[in-house]
Motif scaffolding. Structure first.
Motif, PDB file in Angstrom:
ATOM      1  N   ASN A   1       0.204   8.552  -9.980  1.00  0.00           N
ATOM      2  CA  ASN A   1       1.625   8.885 -10.138  1.00  0.00           C
ATOM      3  C   ASN A   1       2.496   8.026  -9.231  1.00  0.00           C
ATOM      4  OD1 ASN A   1       0.841  10.831 -11.870  1.00  0.00           O
ATOM      5  ND2 ASN A   1       1.255  12.569 -10.503  1.00  0.00           N
ATOM      6  N   TYR A   2       2.019   7.803  -8.027  1.00  0.00           N
ATOM      7  CA  TYR A   2       2.806   7.035  -7.061  1.00  0.00           C
ATOM      8  C   TYR A   2       3.047   5.608  -7.569  1.00  0.00           C
ATOM      9  CZ  TYR A   2       4.276   4.817  -2.724  1.00  0.00           C
ATOM     10  OH  TYR A   2       4.980   4.109  -1.787  1.00  0.00           O
ATOM     11  N   PHE A   3       1.980   5.020  -8.077  1.00  0.00           N
ATOM     12  CA  PHE A   3       2.111   3.632  -8.552  1.00  0.00           C
ATOM     13  C   PHE A   3       2.731   3.558  -9.945  1.00  0.00           C
ATOM     14  CE2 PHE A   3      -1.822   3.117  -5.850  1.00  0.00           C
ATOM     15  CZ  PHE A   3      -1.145   2.533  -4.800  1.00  0.00           C
ATOM     16  N   GLN A   4       2.670   4.716 -10.679  1.00  0.00           N
ATOM     17  CA  GLN A   4       3.099   4.721 -12.081  1.00  0.00           C
ATOM     18  C   GLN A   4       2.299   3.646 -12.824  1.00  0.00           C
ATOM     19  OE1 GLN A   4       6.674   6.305 -13.261  1.00  0.00           O
ATOM     20  NE2 GLN A   4       5.583   7.719 -11.929  1.00  0.00           N
ATOM     21  N   ALA A   5       1.009   3.637 -12.565  1.00  0.00           N
ATOM     22  CA  ALA A   5       0.185   2.555 -13.106  1.00  0.00           C
ATOM     23  C   ALA A   5      -0.897   3.103 -14.028  1.00  0.00           C
ATOM     24  CB  ALA A   5      -0.464   1.804 -11.949  1.00  0.00           C
ATOM     25  N   THR A   6      -1.400   2.235 -14.899  1.00  0.00           N
ATOM     26  CA  THR A   6      -2.485   2.613 -15.806  1.00  0.00           C
ATOM     27  C   THR A   6      -3.800   2.514 -15.025  1.00  0.00           C
ATOM     28  OG1 THR A   6      -2.822   0.337 -16.448  1.00  0.00           O
ATOM     29  CG2 THR A   6      -1.270   1.607 -17.782  1.00  0.00           C
ATOM     30  N   PRO A   7      -4.877   3.156 -15.534  1.00  0.00           N
ATOM     31  CA  PRO A   7      -6.160   3.067 -14.831  1.00  0.00           C
ATOM     32  C   PRO A   7      -6.585   1.624 -14.597  1.00  0.00           C
ATOM     33  CG  PRO A   7      -6.259   4.778 -16.490  1.00  0.00           C
ATOM     34  CD  PRO A   7      -4.934   4.112 -16.656  1.00  0.00           C
ATOM     35  N   ALA A   8      -6.331   0.748 -15.583  1.00  0.00           N
ATOM     36  CA  ALA A   8      -6.761  -0.651 -15.436  1.00  0.00           C
ATOM     37  C   ALA A   8      -6.039  -1.338 -14.280  1.00  0.00           C
ATOM     38  CB  ALA A   8      -6.499  -1.402 -16.728  1.00  0.00           C
TER      39      ALA A   8
ATOM     40  N   TYR B   1     -10.291  -3.531  -7.637  1.00  0.00           N
ATOM     41  CA  TYR B   1      -9.481  -4.033  -6.521  1.00  0.00           C
ATOM     42  C   TYR B   1      -8.027  -4.225  -6.948  1.00  0.00           C
ATOM     43  CZ  TYR B   1     -14.240  -4.929  -5.088  1.00  0.00           C
ATOM     44  OH  TYR B   1     -15.559  -4.773  -4.794  1.00  0.00           O
ATOM     45  N   SER B   2      -7.747  -3.805  -8.222  1.00  0.00           N
ATOM     46  CA  SER B   2      -6.403  -4.052  -8.769  1.00  0.00           C
ATOM     47  C   SER B   2      -5.316  -3.355  -7.979  1.00  0.00           C
ATOM     48  CB  SER B   2      -6.330  -3.584 -10.219  1.00  0.00           C
ATOM     49  OG  SER B   2      -7.383  -4.141 -10.935  1.00  0.00           O
ATOM     50  N   TRP B   3      -5.652  -2.182  -7.407  1.00  0.00           N
ATOM     51  CA  TRP B   3      -4.632  -1.426  -6.685  1.00  0.00           C
ATOM     52  C   TRP B   3      -4.001  -2.261  -5.575  1.00  0.00           C
ATOM     53  CZ3 TRP B   3      -4.918  -0.620  -1.464  1.00  0.00           C
ATOM     54  CH2 TRP B   3      -6.132  -0.964  -0.865  1.00  0.00           C
ATOM     55  N   ARG B   4      -4.710  -3.293  -5.120  1.00  0.00           N
ATOM     56  CA  ARG B   4      -4.202  -4.097  -3.993  1.00  0.00           C
ATOM     57  C   ARG B   4      -2.899  -4.809  -4.330  1.00  0.00           C
ATOM     58  NH1 ARG B   4      -9.813  -6.805  -1.814  1.00  0.00           N
ATOM     59  NH2 ARG B   4     -10.665  -4.923  -0.874  1.00  0.00           N
ATOM     60  N   GLN B   5      -2.598  -4.923  -5.632  1.00  0.00           N
ATOM     61  CA  GLN B   5      -1.336  -5.558  -6.023  1.00  0.00           C
ATOM     62  C   GLN B   5      -0.139  -4.752  -5.516  1.00  0.00           C
ATOM     63  OE1 GLN B   5      -0.216  -4.970 -10.255  1.00  0.00           O
ATOM     64  NE2 GLN B   5      -2.188  -3.888 -10.383  1.00  0.00           N
ATOM     65  N   PHE B   6      -0.368  -3.450  -5.181  1.00  0.00           N
ATOM     66  CA  PHE B   6       0.742  -2.613  -4.720  1.00  0.00           C
ATOM     67  C   PHE B   6       0.928  -2.677  -3.209  1.00  0.00           C
ATOM     68  CE2 PHE B   6      -0.966  -0.588  -8.596  1.00  0.00           C
ATOM     69  CZ  PHE B   6       0.140  -0.786  -9.415  1.00  0.00           C
ATOM     70  N   LEU B   7       0.052  -3.413  -2.540  1.00  0.00           N
ATOM     71  CA  LEU B   7       0.176  -3.568  -1.087  1.00  0.00           C
ATOM     72  C   LEU B   7       1.371  -4.450  -0.737  1.00  0.00           C
ATOM     73  CD1 LEU B   7      -3.438  -4.265   0.190  1.00  0.00           C
ATOM     74  CD2 LEU B   7      -1.877  -2.567   1.124  1.00  0.00           C
ATOM     75  N   HIS B   8       1.984  -4.140   0.381  1.00  0.00           N
ATOM     76  CA  HIS B   8       3.096  -4.976   0.837  1.00  0.00           C
ATOM     77  C   HIS B   8       2.534  -6.357   1.189  1.00  0.00           C
ATOM     78  CE1 HIS B   8       6.428  -6.455   3.200  1.00  0.00           C
ATOM     79  NE2 HIS B   8       7.151  -5.427   2.782  1.00  0.00           N
TER      80      HIS B   8
ATOM     81  N   ARG C   1       1.757  -0.520   3.848  1.00  0.00           N
ATOM     82  CA  ARG C   1       2.837  -0.097   2.954  1.00  0.00           C
ATOM     83  C   ARG C   1       2.411  -0.269   1.506  1.00  0.00           C
ATOM     84  NH1 ARG C   1       6.773  -3.886   6.187  1.00  0.00           N
ATOM     85  NH2 ARG C   1       4.705  -4.645   6.719  1.00  0.00           N
ATOM     86  N   LEU C   2       2.692   0.739   0.682  1.00  0.00           N
ATOM     87  CA  LEU C   2       2.372   0.663  -0.746  1.00  0.00           C
ATOM     88  C   LEU C   2       3.665   0.804  -1.534  1.00  0.00           C
ATOM     89  CD1 LEU C   2      -0.778   2.972  -0.933  1.00  0.00           C
ATOM     90  CD2 LEU C   2      -0.737   0.480  -1.103  1.00  0.00           C
ATOM     91  N   ARG C   3       3.734   0.060  -2.618  1.00  0.00           N
ATOM     92  CA  ARG C   3       4.965   0.083  -3.418  1.00  0.00           C
ATOM     93  C   ARG C   3       4.988   1.299  -4.333  1.00  0.00           C
ATOM     94  NH1 ARG C   3       4.835  -4.594  -6.179  1.00  0.00           N
ATOM     95  NH2 ARG C   3       4.512  -3.629  -8.202  1.00  0.00           N
ATOM     96  N   ASN C   4       6.091   2.034  -4.251  1.00  0.00           N
ATOM     97  CA  ASN C   4       6.285   3.168  -5.139  1.00  0.00           C
ATOM     98  C   ASN C   4       6.747   2.630  -6.491  1.00  0.00           C
ATOM     99  OD1 ASN C   4       7.747   5.257  -6.567  1.00  0.00           O
ATOM    100  ND2 ASN C   4       7.603   6.477  -4.699  1.00  0.00           N
ATOM    101  N   GLY C   5       5.972   2.889  -7.533  1.00  0.00           N
ATOM    102  CA  GLY C   5       6.250   2.324  -8.850  1.00  0.00           C
ATOM    103  C   GLY C   5       7.543   2.829  -9.458  1.00  0.00           C
ATOM    104  N   ARG C   6       7.966   4.022  -9.044  1.00  0.00           N
ATOM    105  CA  ARG C   6       9.169   4.598  -9.658  1.00  0.00           C
ATOM    106  C   ARG C   6      10.438   3.995  -9.057  1.00  0.00           C
ATOM    107  NH1 ARG C   6      11.820   8.968  -8.431  1.00  0.00           N
ATOM    108  NH2 ARG C   6      10.299   9.463  -6.816  1.00  0.00           N
ATOM    109  N   ILE C   7      10.474   3.875  -7.724  1.00  0.00           N
ATOM    110  CA  ILE C   7      11.712   3.388  -7.102  1.00  0.00           C
ATOM    111  C   ILE C   7      11.593   1.959  -6.577  1.00  0.00           C
ATOM    112  CG2 ILE C   7      12.659   5.645  -6.511  1.00  0.00           C
ATOM    113  CD1 ILE C   7      11.508   5.338  -3.734  1.00  0.00           C
ATOM    114  N   GLY C   8      10.385   1.439  -6.594  1.00  0.00           N
ATOM    115  CA  GLY C   8      10.202   0.039  -6.181  1.00  0.00           C
ATOM    116  C   GLY C   8      10.167  -0.167  -4.677  1.00  0.00           C
ATOM    117  N   ALA C   9      10.390   0.927  -3.925  1.00  0.00           N
ATOM    118  CA  ALA C   9      10.408   0.778  -2.458  1.00  0.00           C
ATOM    119  C   ALA C   9       9.000   0.937  -1.896  1.00  0.00           C
ATOM    120  CB  ALA C   9      11.318   1.839  -1.864  1.00  0.00           C
ATOM    121  N   TYR C  10       8.801   0.389  -0.696  1.00  0.00           N
ATOM    122  CA  TYR C  10       7.499   0.523  -0.036  1.00  0.00           C
ATOM    123  C   TYR C  10       7.536   1.696   0.931  1.00  0.00           C
ATOM    124  CZ  TYR C  10       5.985  -4.002  -1.791  1.00  0.00           C
ATOM    125  OH  TYR C  10       5.583  -5.018  -2.593  1.00  0.00           O
TER     126      TYR C  10
END
Ligand code: ADP
Length: 637
Positions: free
Chosen positions: A189-196, A201-208, A234-243
């Motif tokens: 939910n935080y990332f608003q991302a699909t399982p893929a 290691y894909s989740w690392r794209q959300f790292l600052h 810091r992780l990027r919040n997919g909904r608001i774009g902020a870290y």
């Protein structure tokens, strides 16, 4: 007990032909085989080609309490758990129809205890030379322990999964190489991302980007060493774009061999905490900058003891950090006795308003020297017993003031000598001119007398101020008839100021001990002010009254009045009210200061009541019994 020994091969009743085939051996061999089948820990059974049961071994009969006959055909189904019955029948039918070996799991009832246990039923078809199924041979193996262990494992996995989903944190599981294979819904939910977009290691794209390298290398290190993983990023919040800041933690889970089989991890949102930490860090930095500044001395005290102090404070007072640590700095002991009243005022203000209005004082330094200082401060909110104080070195200002005072004193003396000579010369010339009968010239010369008197008064005041400053103003102690004094002063002032009418009301029929000249000075000053500051209101009133302890003299005018906020200030040295109506009147701000000093010296008080545009009343109260001589108030307060 239900078990019946299968009859010898030649005597199998019709319907047990399968068993006959199975045990179709030499009689002694056959007995051995039977004994073997009965000794096996499993249930062993034989069914006909159509699936109907034909034979069950002794273990089965002992366990289920069903005899071989009772188990025949579909009789064995009585022992199957009712919940498994439908599945058991269907599975068995399917195996028969498929004509291939099959496996099924269901529960059989223990005939003695009534408990059900899990069994793995395995069946193999037996075929003749043509490949036609003759019968089925089967076993049922007790798998209750494994099954229950498996169920427990599944149940606990399910509980863990539910727990993980309920946690406010992100929960994740990785393979030993760090490949993320499970994450809870919060994470997605935080990332608003699909399982893929998360898996592996894909989740690392959300790292600052600024945290990326540090995090990856820390993770590699922990994966390689098996050390617990803990870091913030810091992780990027997919909904608001902020870290947002997170605290990530993971621990390895090891198998029986000690090999890491998984990593369990969590991410906790610590953004608020980070923010508070940052604000705190900034405010600490600012406080530190203030502490380190070499402009202002700062100390924290508890009661009289100074607990903490910056370098500036120590430098100013001459104490060392060791003295501070040893608790040797005591601000009360550093306060000279003449400032005791201010120290008490400090305690009072702290108790009532929580802070001390800045004031001037002196500190006794470690070497005994005096440090003029401006001091203020406030109690600390988290501990009201502690006080934070600010000290400004006031010596430069004090030195300047001293030089100014010295200059005023010198100027006063320097001016007085030629003025005295001028006065003398004027009198001599006046006498000569009178003798010569040059009356007109005498009258012209007489006009010089008033400005000369004014000059004399001014210089006199200048010298008085500098004497007060240095504590050298002399007072004579003599009995003074106050009533007479007031009338004489009023008369003299009236003669000199025809523009106003001075009225004396009431009486002060008493004799006080004081300095007559100084007392006159008080009323001359008040009357001259009343005249000066009431140019359009001619009436000036003096009102005297006495009580058993004191005499009160009021000097009232109906002039311009004094602004409320300046009513206390006008008694200070060189202070003049700032508004234009006051500034239009010539003056130097010395008169009321001298008056106050004299009144105080005599143990009395002076106050003012005033209304703008309506006039002012100065109230002087003097004690009838003059108290023991008072010290001069310190010049710096
Ligand atoms: P100054 O030489 O300025 O008169 P004083 O010390 O006698 O000095 O008075 C200080 C200030 O107090 C004056 O500048 C004036 O603003 C104010 N003041 C004194 N007396 C009066 C008065 N009777 N009415 C209004 N203002 C007064």
């Amino acid at each position: 007990m239900y078990h019946q020994k299968p009859p010898a091969s030649g005597a199998f009743p019709p319907g047990e032909q399968g068993a006959a085939i199975f045990f179709a051996e030499k009689p002694e061999k056959e007995d051995q085989l039977r004994a073997l089948v009965d000794a096996l820990p499993q249930f062993v059974w034989i069914a006909r080609a159509d699936g109907s049961a034909e034979y069950h071994n002794r273990r089965w009969c002992d366990y289920t309490g069903l005899s071989n006959e009772q188990s025949q055909g579909e009789g064995w189904l009585q022992a199957v758990h009712p919940d498994d019955l439908q599945r058991a029948t269907a599975d068995w039918q399917q195996t028969i129809q498929a004509g291939r070996a099959g496996e099924m799991e269901y529960r059989f009832r223990n005939g003695t205890t009534g408990e059900y246990r899990w069994f793995l039923t395995q069946a193999v078809p037996q075929r003749d030379a043509q490949g036609t199924i003759q019968q089925w041979l089967g076993t049922c193996t007790n798998i209750d322990n494994q099954k229950r262990a498996e169920q427990q494992r599944q149940a606990s996995e399910e509980s863990l999964r539910i727990l993980a989903e309920m946690m406010p944190q992100f929960v994740w599981i990785t393979r030993p190489d760090g490949f993320v294979e499970y994450w809870n819904q919060q994470f997605a939910n935080y990332f608003q991302a699909t399982p893929a977009e998360i898996q592996g290691y894909s989740w690392r794209q959300f790292l600052h980007p600024a945290d990326y390298n540090r995090v990856v290398s820390t993770r590699h290190h922990t994966l390689a060493t098996g050390e617990p993983y803990e870091t913030t990023y810091r992780l990027r919040n997919g909904r608001i774009g902020a870290y947002h800041w997170f605290l990530a933690r993971a621990v390895p889970v090891r198998d029986e061999m000690g090999q890491i089989s998984k990593w369990f991890g969590t991410c906790t949102n610590i953004d608020e905490q980070k923010h508070i930490e940052e604000v705190l860090r900034q405010s600490q930095e600012r406080a530190q900058a203030l502490m380190d500044s070499n402009i202002i001395g700062i100390f924290i005290s508890h009661s009289e003891q100074v607990l903490e102090a910056n370098d500036t404070y120590l430098r100013m007072t001459g104490y060392t950090r060791e003295d501070l640590r040893a608790g040797k700095i005591n601000w009360m002991q550093m306060t000279p006795p003449e400032y005791a009243a201010q120290a008490e005022q400090t305690l009072r203000e702290i108790a009532t308003q929580g802070y001390r209005t800045p004031y001037e004082k002196e500190y006794i330094c470690k070497d005994g020297s005096r440090l003029p200082a401006v001091v203020g401060g406030a109690i600390l909110h988290d501990d009201p017993h502690q006080f934070i104080g600010f000290v400004l070195d006031n010596s430069a200002r004090k030195q300047l003031e001293q030089r100014k005072d010295d200059f005023l004193s010198m100027a006063g003396h320097e001016l007085r000598t030629p003025l005295t000579a001028l006065n003398l010369q004027t009198q001599i010339v006046k006498r000569r001119l009178t003798k010569q009968g040059l009356h007109e010239t005498v009258a012209t010369l007489a006009r010089m007398e008033e400005p000369l008197r004014q000059l004399e008064r001014l210089i006199g005041e200048l010298l008085d101020v500098s004497k007060i400053q240095s504590g050298r103003l002399e007072y004579i102690r003599e009995p003074v008839d106050l009533d007479t004094l007031l009338r004489e002063v009023a008369e003299t002032m009236q003669q000199m100021n025809s523009s106003h009418t001075i009225v004396v009301r009431g009486a002060a029929p008493c004799c006080i001990i004081g300095d007559k000249g100084r007392l006159e000075q008080i009323f001359i000053n008040l009357l001259s002010n009343a005249i000066k500051y009431a140019p359009d209101a001619p009436l000036i009133e003096i009102e005297a009254s006495t009580s058993s302890e004191s005499v009160t003299i009021k000097v009232r005018d109906y002039g311009i009045g004094i602004p409320r906020e300046q009513r206390e200030k006008i008694f200070e040295r060189f202070y003049r009210a700032s508004d234009p109506s006051h500034r239009a009147v010539a003056g130097l701000g010395m008169g009321l200061y001298i008056v106050t000093q004299i009144v105080t010296r005599m143990g009395g008080t002076i106050t003012v009541e005033s209304e703008i545009g309506k006039g002012s009343t100065f109230v002087v109260t003097l004690p009838l019994e003059r108290p023991t001589e008072q010290r001069d108030a310190p010049a710096s307060t």
